[in-house]
Design a protein around this motif. Structure first.
Motif, PDB file in Angstrom:
ATOM      1  N   GLU A 143       0.719  -1.140  -0.034  1.00  0.00           N
ATOM      2  CA  GLU A 143      -0.037   0.014  -0.035  1.00  0.00           C
ATOM      3  C   GLU A 143       0.916   1.336  -0.154  1.00  0.00           C
ATOM      4  O   GLU A 143       1.575   1.475   1.087  1.00  0.00           O
ATOM      5  N   GLU A 144       1.031   1.993  -1.076  1.00  0.00           N
ATOM      6  CA  GLU A 144       1.629   3.097  -1.087  1.00  0.00           C
ATOM      7  C   GLU A 144       0.915   4.417  -0.647  1.00  0.00           C
ATOM      8  O   GLU A 144      -0.298   4.642  -0.864  1.00  0.00           O
ATOM      9  N   ALA A 145       1.817   5.210   0.085  1.00  0.00           N
ATOM     10  CA  ALA A 145       1.190   6.465   0.716  1.00  0.00           C
ATOM     11  C   ALA A 145       0.761   7.451  -0.212  1.00  0.00           C
ATOM     12  O   ALA A 145       1.596   7.590  -1.280  1.00  0.00           O
ATOM     13  N   ARG A 146      -0.300   7.959  -0.168  1.00  0.00           N
ATOM     14  CA  ARG A 146      -0.715   8.839  -1.162  1.00  0.00           C
ATOM     15  C   ARG A 146      -0.118  10.442  -0.588  1.00  0.00           C
ATOM     16  O   ARG A 146      -0.046  10.624   0.327  1.00  0.00           O
ATOM     17  N   ASP A 147      -0.142  11.402  -1.672  1.00  0.00           N
ATOM     18  CA  ASP A 147       0.162  12.752  -1.437  1.00  0.00           C
ATOM     19  C   ASP A 147      -0.619  13.537  -2.289  1.00  0.00           C
ATOM     20  O   ASP A 147      -0.120  14.850  -2.353  1.00  0.00           O
ATOM     21  N   ARG A 148      -1.906  13.175  -2.613  1.00  0.00           N
ATOM     22  CA  ARG A 148      -2.663  14.231  -3.420  1.00  0.00           C
ATOM     23  C   ARG A 148      -3.328  14.997  -2.512  1.00  0.00           C
ATOM     24  O   ARG A 148      -3.920  14.738  -1.523  1.00  0.00           O
ATOM     25  N   ALA A 149      -3.298  16.246  -2.859  1.00  0.00           N
ATOM     26  CA  ALA A 149      -3.905  17.311  -2.370  1.00  0.00           C
ATOM     27  C   ALA A 149      -4.369  18.203  -3.281  1.00  0.00           C
ATOM     28  O   ALA A 149      -3.797  18.604  -4.455  1.00  0.00           O
ATOM     29  N   LEU A 150      -5.777  18.766  -3.278  1.00  0.00           N
ATOM     30  CA  LEU A 150      -6.488  19.651  -4.152  1.00  0.00           C
ATOM     31  C   LEU A 150      -5.938  20.984  -4.157  1.00  0.00           C
ATOM     32  O   LEU A 150      -5.932  21.518  -2.918  1.00  0.00           O
ATOM     33  N   SER A 151      -5.765  21.768  -5.063  1.00  0.00           N
ATOM     34  CA  SER A 151      -5.245  23.363  -5.099  1.00  0.00           C
ATOM     35  C   SER A 151      -6.610  24.051  -4.794  1.00  0.00           C
ATOM     36  O   SER A 151      -7.512  23.466  -5.143  1.00  0.00           O
ATOM     37  N   ARG A 152      -6.123  25.501  -4.862  1.00  0.00           N
ATOM     38  CA  ARG A 152      -7.477  26.226  -4.432  1.00  0.00           C
ATOM     39  C   ARG A 152      -8.143  26.313  -6.049  1.00  0.00           C
ATOM     40  O   ARG A 152      -9.406  26.276  -5.800  1.00  0.00           O
ATOM     41  N   ASP A 153      -7.631  26.257  -7.060  1.00  0.00           N
ATOM     42  CA  ASP A 153      -8.281  26.199  -8.274  1.00  0.00           C
ATOM     43  C   ASP A 153      -9.023  24.916  -8.435  1.00  0.00           C
ATOM     44  O   ASP A 153     -10.160  24.977  -8.933  1.00  0.00           O
ATOM     45  N   GLU A 154      -8.507  24.079  -8.175  1.00  0.00           N
ATOM     46  CA  GLU A 154      -9.164  22.545  -8.005  1.00  0.00           C
ATOM     47  C   GLU A 154     -10.214  22.457  -7.133  1.00  0.00           C
ATOM     48  O   GLU A 154     -11.363  21.895  -7.293  1.00  0.00           O
ATOM     49  N   LEU A 155     -10.283  22.981  -5.849  1.00  0.00           N
ATOM     50  CA  LEU A 155     -11.423  23.170  -5.068  1.00  0.00           C
ATOM     51  C   LEU A 155     -12.500  24.125  -5.435  1.00  0.00           C
ATOM     52  O   LEU A 155     -13.737  23.695  -5.195  1.00  0.00           O
ATOM     53  N   ALA A 156     -12.279  25.162  -6.515  1.00  0.00           N
ATOM     54  CA  ALA A 156     -13.214  26.121  -6.980  1.00  0.00           C
ATOM     55  C   ALA A 156     -13.822  25.241  -7.814  1.00  0.00           C
ATOM     56  O   ALA A 156     -15.181  25.224  -8.218  1.00  0.00           O
ATOM     57  N   LYS A 157     -12.906  24.161  -8.709  1.00  0.00           N
ATOM     58  CA  LYS A 157     -13.904  23.650  -9.775  1.00  0.00           C
ATOM     59  C   LYS A 157     -14.663  22.408  -9.002  1.00  0.00           C
ATOM     60  O   LYS A 157     -15.783  22.018  -9.687  1.00  0.00           O
ATOM     61  N   LEU A 158     -14.120  21.855  -8.105  1.00  0.00           N
ATOM     62  CA  LEU A 158     -14.947  20.924  -7.062  1.00  0.00           C
ATOM     63  C   LEU A 158     -16.694  21.421  -6.735  1.00  0.00           C
ATOM     64  O   LEU A 158     -17.451  20.971  -7.014  1.00  0.00           O
ATOM     65  N   PHE A 159     -16.269  22.750  -6.188  1.00  0.00           N
ATOM     66  CA  PHE A 159     -17.666  23.107  -5.855  1.00  0.00           C
ATOM     67  C   PHE A 159     -18.511  23.591  -6.988  1.00  0.00           C
ATOM     68  O   PHE A 159     -19.677  23.368  -6.784  1.00  0.00           O
ATOM     69  N   ALA A 160     -18.206  23.861  -8.132  1.00  0.00           N
ATOM     70  CA  ALA A 160     -18.572  24.285  -9.087  1.00  0.00           C
ATOM     71  C   ALA A 160     -19.422  22.951  -9.831  1.00  0.00           C
ATOM     72  O   ALA A 160     -20.375  23.031 -10.042  1.00  0.00           O
TER      73      ALA A 160
ATOM     74  N   ASP B  63      -8.436  11.975   0.426  1.00  0.00           N
ATOM     75  CA  ASP B  63      -7.623  13.109  -0.111  1.00  0.00           C
ATOM     76  C   ASP B  63      -7.988  14.413   0.388  1.00  0.00           C
ATOM     77  O   ASP B  63      -7.216  15.263   0.622  1.00  0.00           O
ATOM     78  N   LEU B  64      -9.346  14.516   0.944  1.00  0.00           N
ATOM     79  CA  LEU B  64      -9.929  15.779   1.203  1.00  0.00           C
ATOM     80  C   LEU B  64      -9.136  16.235   2.640  1.00  0.00           C
ATOM     81  O   LEU B  64      -8.803  17.284   2.926  1.00  0.00           O
ATOM     82  N   ARG B  65      -8.701  15.235   3.447  1.00  0.00           N
ATOM     83  CA  ARG B  65      -7.955  15.644   4.620  1.00  0.00           C
ATOM     84  C   ARG B  65      -6.644  15.977   4.557  1.00  0.00           C
ATOM     85  O   ARG B  65      -6.128  16.932   5.225  1.00  0.00           O
TER      86      ARG B  65
END
Length: 423
Positions: A208-225, A347-349
């Motif tokens: 099980e590989e540790a993940r390092d994914r985190a959403l940027s501000r731009d990606e969060l804005a896209k998520l909300f939209a 990845d949200l945390r």
């Protein structure tokens, strides 16, 4: 007395004439006792110098001609050295034993439920973790099979099906719990060999590989939209994702939350120790935005005791939404974000922790916002809970999320008809 005839037999039946035995020859006899509803055919023969008798059927089942054919076939087997009456008794005994065995057989689902009730419930801090693996994977894949009939190929099929749906970590968990259930079955004398013993994590999903994914501000804005555009994406799912982001909590801490844990007037969530990964209770400060979202979930949940009550009547023992509900819902949103690299609910945390750092939040405070234990000497001697500091940090984070709601520009458009088919 000569050969029997159907006319004679029918006359005896009509007259109610009873008898112990009237022969037809070649070992075929007809019996009509007081307790017999209809005459009964019997075959008499000698085997190893001893007289043997067996019943071959009633007159209602076998006509005179059929009874003679049956006796002819039986006589041929006796001539070859077969004790046909003994064989019949053996078959009957074996059939009864099989029926008894089937009645007492333990299915995998029965074993899993017993293991859960006796070894997990009341002993483990998070029993719902095992319950979900039984309900989602072990039960559907192996549940109907008798435990003694399960082979390694069944285990492999189950693990591969989990890996193919993109859940390798779950495959590892299922393997661990399945192996323990079979060990429990060995102790119960249900089986002698554990069919899962030869498997390791390499057979399930590998390391099980540790993940390092985190959403940027731009990606969060896209998520909300995108959440506003996705069809079939409920208000409950929208609010759940927003709360997971804002409060930095683990998925099941929110999914399994009871309304009684929240003090909305005081803006505090009292997360009990039995539902916290650390095993200790923690008070989570609630920004005004979180209180607003939680109040909406309270209203949507109606009279239920749960913040996110189960939405379908399913064969589960869990009254709140399933662990996969939010992830499944997220799958309806992602097609509206084609340029955003794939991410998971977990990845949200990491996203929250990353942005707390960008906002200048002290690392210790940020770690406590995620309910992580403070490491090394600092963790041993520093018992301060940083409640006020965490409130300030989450208020800053809430302000950023609120601003990102209307942040421009971002590239999010409804899915075309062709892409809907692909999605």
């Amino acid at each position: 007395m000569g050969k029997l005839t159907d006319m004679q037999i029918k006359a005896w039946i009509k007259a109610g004439e009873r008898f112990e035995g009237r022969g037809d020859g070649d070992g075929l006899w007809l019996r009509f006792r007081e307790n017999d509803k209809v005459p009964v055919w019997r075959y008499r023969y000698k085997f190893a110098g001893k007289s043997r008798t067996m019943q071959i059927g009633s007159y209602a089942e076998l006509s005179l001609a059929k009874a003679r054919e049956t006796v002819k076939a039986l006589s041929a087997r006796v001539a070859l050295g077969h004790d046909v009456a003994g064989e019949k008794q053996q078959k009957k005994t074996a059939a009864l034993a099989q029926i008894e065995e089937e009645k007492n057989a333990v299915t995998m689902l029965e074993l899993a439920n017993e293991y859960y009730e006796r070894m997990i419930l009341g002993r483990w801090k998070h029993p719902d973790i095992v319950r979900r693996r039984i309900d989602k994977d072990i039960g559907p894949m192996l549940g109907k099979l008798k435990v003694e009939d399960i082979k390694p190929r069944h285990i492999d099929d189950m693990l591969q099906s989990i890996v193919k749906r993109g859940a390798p970590t779950m495959a590892n968990d299922v393997l661990r719990w399945t192996r323990r259930m079979f060990d429990y079955a060995i102790k119960r004398h249900i089986i002698e060999i554990n069919p899962a013993s030869a498997f390791d994590v390499g057979d399930a999903s590998g390391k099980e590989e540790a993940r390092d994914r985190a959403l940027s501000r731009d990606e969060l804005a896209k998520l909300f939209a995108a959440m506003k555009l996705a069809k079939g994406f409920s208000v409950e799912n929208d609010l759940s994702i927003r709360l997971l982001l804002l409060l930095c909590v683990r998925k099941m801490e929110l999914c399994a939350a009871r309304k009684e844990e929240f003090d909305l007037p005081a803006s505090v969530w009292h997360l009990p120790g039995e539902r916290s990964k650390t095993g200790k209770p923690i008070d989570i400060p609630l920004p005004a935005l979180a209180v607003e979202w939680l109040q909406q979930l309270f209203d949507l949940a109606g009279p239920s005791d749960w913040l996110l009550p189960a939405r379908k009547m399913q064969h589960r023992m869990v009254p709140h939404i399933h662990e996969g509900t939010i992830g499944t819902a997220m799958g309806k949103v992602k097609p509206h974000m084609p340029e955003v690299t794939d991410f998971t609910v977990h990845d949200l945390r990491r996203t929250a922790r990353t942005h707390l750092a960008e906002l200048g939040v002290d690392p210790v405070v940020a770690e406590r916002c995620l309910n992580h234990k403070i490491k090394d000497v600092e963790g041993i001697y520093n018992r301060h809970d940083y409640f006020n500091e965490r409130r300030d940090a989450l208020d800053k984070w809430a302000g950023l999320l609120n601003a990102l709601e209307n942040w421009k520009p971002y590239n999010v458009t409804p899915i075309s008809k062709d892409r809907k088919k692909q999605a």
